[in-house]
Design an enzyme around this catalytic site. Structure first.
Site, PDB file in Angstrom:
ATOM      1  N   LYS A  39       0.836  -1.187   0.000  1.00  0.00           N
ATOM      2  CA  LYS A  39       0.000   0.000   0.000  1.00  0.00           C
ATOM      3  C   LYS A  39       0.882   1.253   0.000  1.00  0.00           C
ATOM      4  CE  LYS A  39      -3.459   2.245   2.824  1.00  0.00           C
ATOM      5  NZ  LYS A  39      -4.400   2.177   3.922  1.00  0.00           N
ATOM      6  N   GLU A  58      10.496  -4.646   4.544  1.00  0.00           N
ATOM      7  CA  GLU A  58      10.572  -6.047   4.113  1.00  0.00           C
ATOM      8  C   GLU A  58      10.285  -6.145   2.613  1.00  0.00           C
ATOM      9  OE1 GLU A  58       8.886  -4.959   6.704  1.00  0.00           O
ATOM     10  OE2 GLU A  58       9.006  -6.350   8.407  1.00  0.00           O
ATOM     11  N   GLY A  71      -4.807  -1.969   4.978  1.00  0.00           N
ATOM     12  CA  GLY A  71      -3.992  -3.096   4.527  1.00  0.00           C
ATOM     13  C   GLY A  71      -4.668  -4.439   4.746  1.00  0.00           C
ATOM     14  N   ARG A  72      -5.164  -4.664   5.955  1.00  0.00           N
ATOM     15  CA  ARG A  72      -5.731  -5.991   6.267  1.00  0.00           C
ATOM     16  C   ARG A  72      -7.131  -6.182   5.689  1.00  0.00           C
ATOM     17  NH1 ARG A  72      -4.778  -2.703  10.305  1.00  0.00           N
ATOM     18  NH2 ARG A  72      -6.419  -1.930  11.674  1.00  0.00           N
ATOM     19  N   GLU A 109      -4.770  -6.926  14.882  1.00  0.00           N
ATOM     20  CA  GLU A 109      -4.266  -5.610  14.474  1.00  0.00           C
ATOM     21  C   GLU A 109      -5.414  -4.592  14.505  1.00  0.00           C
ATOM     22  OE1 GLU A 109      -2.659  -4.519  10.385  1.00  0.00           O
ATOM     23  OE2 GLU A 109      -0.766  -4.545  11.460  1.00  0.00           O
ATOM     24  N   HIS A 156      -4.337 -33.955  16.877  1.00  0.00           N
ATOM     25  CA  HIS A 156      -3.216 -34.817  17.263  1.00  0.00           C
ATOM     26  C   HIS A 156      -2.088 -33.997  17.862  1.00  0.00           C
ATOM     27  CE1 HIS A 156      -5.112 -38.299  15.391  1.00  0.00           C
ATOM     28  NE2 HIS A 156      -5.622 -37.384  14.573  1.00  0.00           N
ATOM     29  N   LYS A 210       9.124  -0.730  14.361  1.00  0.00           N
ATOM     30  CA  LYS A 210       9.698  -0.390  13.048  1.00  0.00           C
ATOM     31  C   LYS A 210      10.771   0.685  13.208  1.00  0.00           C
ATOM     32  CE  LYS A 210       5.562  -0.995  10.170  1.00  0.00           C
ATOM     33  NZ  LYS A 210       4.568  -0.308   9.356  1.00  0.00           N
TER      34      LYS A 210
HETATM   35  O1  F6P Z   1       3.183  -2.883   9.766  1.00  0.00           O
HETATM   36  C1  F6P Z   1       1.828  -3.117   9.657  1.00  0.00           C
HETATM   37  C2  F6P Z   1       1.328  -2.857   8.281  1.00  0.00           C
HETATM   38  O2  F6P Z   1       1.211  -1.489   8.063  1.00  0.00           O
HETATM   39  C3  F6P Z   1       0.009  -3.573   8.044  1.00  0.00           C
HETATM   40  O3  F6P Z   1      -1.069  -2.887   8.542  1.00  0.00           O
HETATM   41  C4  F6P Z   1       0.023  -3.725   6.555  1.00  0.00           C
HETATM   42  O4  F6P Z   1      -0.906  -4.677   6.134  1.00  0.00           O
HETATM   43  C5  F6P Z   1       1.457  -4.130   6.345  1.00  0.00           C
HETATM   44  O5  F6P Z   1       2.185  -3.386   7.285  1.00  0.00           O
HETATM   45  C6  F6P Z   1       2.004  -3.905   4.970  1.00  0.00           C
HETATM   46  O6  F6P Z   1       1.951  -2.566   4.601  1.00  0.00           O
HETATM   47  P1  F6P Z   1       2.147  -2.114   3.092  1.00  0.00           P
HETATM   48  O7  F6P Z   1       1.067  -2.717   2.292  1.00  0.00           O
HETATM   49  O8  F6P Z   1       2.090  -0.628   3.108  1.00  0.00           O
HETATM   50  O9  F6P Z   1       3.495  -2.608   2.646  1.00  0.00           O
END
Ligand code: F6P
Length: 539
Positions: A198, A204, A256-257, A342, A373, A502
Site C-alpha cells: 500500500k 521487508e 492493509g488488512r 491488528e 493430534h 519499526k
Molecule cells: O506494519 C503493519 C502494516 O502497516 C500492516 O497494517 C500492513 O498490512 C502491512 O504493514 C504492509 O503494509 P504495506 O502494504 O504498506 O506494505
C-alpha cells in the site's frame, strides 16, 4: 454512552457454573441459538449463553450505536479519525450497489475501472498474451507483507480447486531465506513479480523487491518489464521503474488488512481468473447486504461478534481457537490474527480513554484434524478453557474421496460434542473397571480419563468452499471484527502499535551491521547485539 461491561462479566461468571447440556432441555436451542443466512449457518448453541444473556448482549449492541457507525462506514464517512480516513473496503466489492461518496465524490467509477484493468491484465497473463522474455508466464511471485500478503496467500490456497492460472508464490519475510527459497527454482525469464505494498515503503517488501529485481536482471535486460505494482503510492512505483500500465492503485480508504478485495488480490485473480475473482467479490457483497439488512439477532456478523464478546470480555477467556475443518483454510488463522488483533488489539478508545474491557483475545488455530493430534489435549483437559470456533464445509471438492470428507465432518462434530459433554469420573471409572482395573489403581487411572466438558464452542457451517462462499466468510469475519471493535469504542482501522518496533529496527540496523556504536541502547539489547556479533565471528 456507557456500556455495562461489569454486568456482562458478572453474568458470564455466573454462567460458568451452568451446564451447557442442560440448556437444551425442553427447548429448541439448536435452532434458537443459531443463525442461518445466505446459505451459511452459525451455531452458538454449545455456549453457556441463555436467552437472557443474549438479550443483555443485544441490548449492549444497540446501546453502542454500532448500526450508526456501520452506516457511516458504508457511506464513506471518515470513521478512521486517527488517520482522517474513510473505511471503504466494502466499495471494492460493491459490484452493482450504486454510488459511494467520499468527500462528495463517487468512488465507484474508479474502483470499477481498476477492477476492469486488473481483469484484463490477469487474463493477459493467464492466456500468455503478457509474456516474459522467455515466453508465457509460468510463475507469479507476490512480494508483500501483512495485509499485502496474508489475504491473497490465504485465499489462493483456499481456492486451489479453482486455480487454473500460473503457479503463485508469496514472499513476505525480510529473512533472505524466504525470497531465496522461493526464487531458486524459478525461471526469471518466465516469472512475473508483483510488488504489493500500500505504502511502497515497507522495509521487508522493498528489500525483497530489490533482491527479486537483481535476480531477474541476470536473465532479463529490463527486469522492471516483468514487474507489476499494487500500491497507493504512484510516484514511488514509478521511481522503482514499473510502467503505469502495470500499476494498480487504490485509495487510502482501503486498510492493509482489508485490501484483498482490490488490487492486492491480483495474484489471486491471476490464479483463479477474473470470473472466479468476481464471484469472490459477490460473496463479500452479499455479506455486506446481509450485515446492513438483518435484524441483530438474525445477523451472522452480529451474533458471531456477540459470542466472541461473551467469551472474552464476559467470561474472561483470554484466547480463541479458529479450527477450520478444511485443509485449504490452513492460513485462515494467520489471516484472522492480523484482521482481529491488528484491528482491535488496542488500549485506547476513540475518545482517548481506556478501553473498558479486554480488547481482543489471542486468536490462534490450525486446521482440523491435524490439531486434534497436537494441542487438542490442552483444549479438552487443560486448566484453561479455550472457546473454539469450528468451520465446516458440508461438501468437499473431491467427490472421489467422499469417505475422507465424511470422516472429516464426523471428526469436527465429535470435537465440539466432546468439549460440551465431556466424560465424568463415574463414566471413566466404569471404563477402567471394564478394562480390568480395580481399587486405587482404577481410581488413579480413571482420573486421567476424565474430560471436564462444559467447554464452549461455536460452529460455522458452509456448503462448499467456492469463491463466493470464501467471500462471504471473509466479509463475515471483517464485520465481526468491526462489531466487536465498535462495541468497545475502538477504532478498528488504524495500527499505531506496529510503529515503535519499526522505528527502533531502523536505528538498530547500523548497530547490528557494526557501523554504529550501541552505547545509547538499554543493557539487555546491547548484550544481545554483542552476542550476535560474537557468535557470527566465531562461525
Ligand atoms: O506494519 C503493519 C502494516 O502497516 C500492516 O497494517 C500492513 O498490512 C502491512 O504493514 C504492509 O503494509 P504495506 O502494504 O504498506 O506494505
Amino acid at each position: 454512552m456507557t456500556l455495562d461491561w461489569q454486568t456482562l462479566s458478572a453474568r458470564a461468571a455466573a454462567a460458568k457454573s451452568r451446564r451447557i447440556l442442560d440448556l437444551f432441555d425442553g427447548t429448541d436451542r439448536a435452532r434458537d441459538f443459531s443463525v442461518e443466512a445466505g446459505g451459511l449457518l452459525f451455531d452458538y448453541s454449545k455456549t453457556h449463553m441463555t436467552p437472557d444473556d443474549r438479550d443483555l448482549l443485544l441490548g449492549m449492541y444497540r446501546a453502542a450505536g454500532v448500526e450508526a457507525r456501520r452506516e457511516a462506514m458504508f457511506e464513506g464517512r471518515k470513521i478512521n479519525d486517527t488517520e482522517d480516513r474513510a473505511v471503504l473496503h466494502t466499495a471494492l466489492r460493491n459490484l452493482d450497489g450504486g454510488p459511494v461518496l467520499v468527500d462528495g465524490q463517487d468512488v465507484m467509477p474508479g474502483v470499477l475501472a481498476t477492477l476492469d484493468r486488473m481483469g484484463r491484465f490477469a487474463e493477459d497473463v493467464r492466456a500468455g498474451r503478457f509474456r516474459g522474455r522467455g515466453g508465457a508466464i509460468t510463475d507469479v511471485v507476490n512480494i508483500g507483507i501483512g495485509g499485502s500478503d496474508l489475504g491473497p496467500a490465504m485465499a489462493t490456497l483456499a481456492l486451489a480447486p479453482y486455480h487454473d492460472g500460473p503457479r503463485c508464490h508469496f514472499v513476505s519475510n525480510i529473512d533472505g531465506a524466504h525470497v531465496a527459497d522461493i526464487l531458486r527454482p524459478l525461471d526469471p525469464a518466465r516469472t512475473l513479480v508483483i510488488v504489493a505494498s500500500k505504502t511502497f515503503t515497507t522495509i521487508e517488501t522493498m528489500t525483497n523487491a530489490a533482491t527479486a529485481k537483481a535476480w531477474m536482471s541476470e536473465a532479463v535486460a529490463r527486469p522492471a518489464d516483468q514487474f507489476a505494482a499494487l500500491s497507493t503510492a504512484a510516484e514511488r512505483t514509478e521511481a522503482f521503474g514499473i510502467h503505469p500500465d502495470r500499476v494498480f492503485g487504490f485509495e487510502d480508504w482501503v486498510g492493509g488488512r482489508y485490501s484483498m478485495w482490490g488490487p492486492i488480490g491480483l495474484s489471486l485473480m491471476i490464479a483463479i481468473g477474473r470470473d472466479a475473482f468476481h464471484a469472490f467479490l459477490r460473496g463479500g457483497q452479499e455479506m455486506d447486504r446481509h450485515f446492513r439488512a438483518a435484524a441483530p439477532r438474525d445477523s451472522l456478523p452480529v451474533m458471531l461478534a456477540l459470542s466472541g464478546l461473551w467469551h472474552n470480555q464476559g467470561m474472561g477467556l483470554p484466547t480463541r481457537a479458529v479450527l477450520p475443518y478444511e485443509q485449504r483454510l490452513a492460513r485462515l488463522p494467520a489471516y484472522l490474527q492480523q484482521l482481529e488483533m491488528e484491528s482491535n488489539g488496542k488500549q485506547t478508545t476513540m475518545e482517548g480513554g481506556q478501553v473498558p474491557a479486554a480488547s481482543v483475545p489471542v486468536v490462534w488455530g490450525e486446521p482440523g484434524t491435524n490439531g486434534q493430534h497436537a494441542f487438542y489435549q490442552m483444549i479438552h483437559q487443560g486448566t484453561q478453557v479455550v472457546p473454539c470456533e469450528f468451520l465446516l464445509g458440508a461438501e468437499g471438492h473431491e467427490p472421489e474421496l467422499a469417505h475422507h470428507h465424511q470422516l472429516l465432518v464426523a471428526n469436527c462434530l465429535a470435537q465440539s460434542q466432546a468439549l460440551m459433554t465431556g466424560r465424568s469420573l463415574a463414566q471413566a471409572e466404569a471404563l477402567m473397571a471394564k478394562a480390568g482395573f480395580t481399587g486405587d489403581d482404577l481410581r488413579r487411572q480413571a482420573a486421567h480419563r476424565v474430560f471436564p466438558g462444559n467447554r464452549p464452542s461455536v460452529t460455522l457451517v458452509y456448503p462448499k468452499l467456492t469463491p463466493f462462499v470464501l467471500g462471504q466468510i471473509i466479509a463475515l469475519y471483517e464485520h465481526r471484527t468491526f462489531v466487536e471493535g465498535a462495541m468497545l469504542g475502538i477504532n478498528s482501522f488504524d495500527q499505531w502499535g506496529v510503529e515503535l518496533g519499526k522505528e527502533l529496527a531502523k536505528s538498530l540496523e547500523p548497530v547490528v551491521a557494526g557501523e554504529a556504536p550501541g552505547e545509547g541502547l538499554d543493557p539487555s539489547t546491547q548484550a544481545l547485539v554483542a552476542t550476535v556479533h560474537r557468535f557470527a565471528d566465531a562461525g
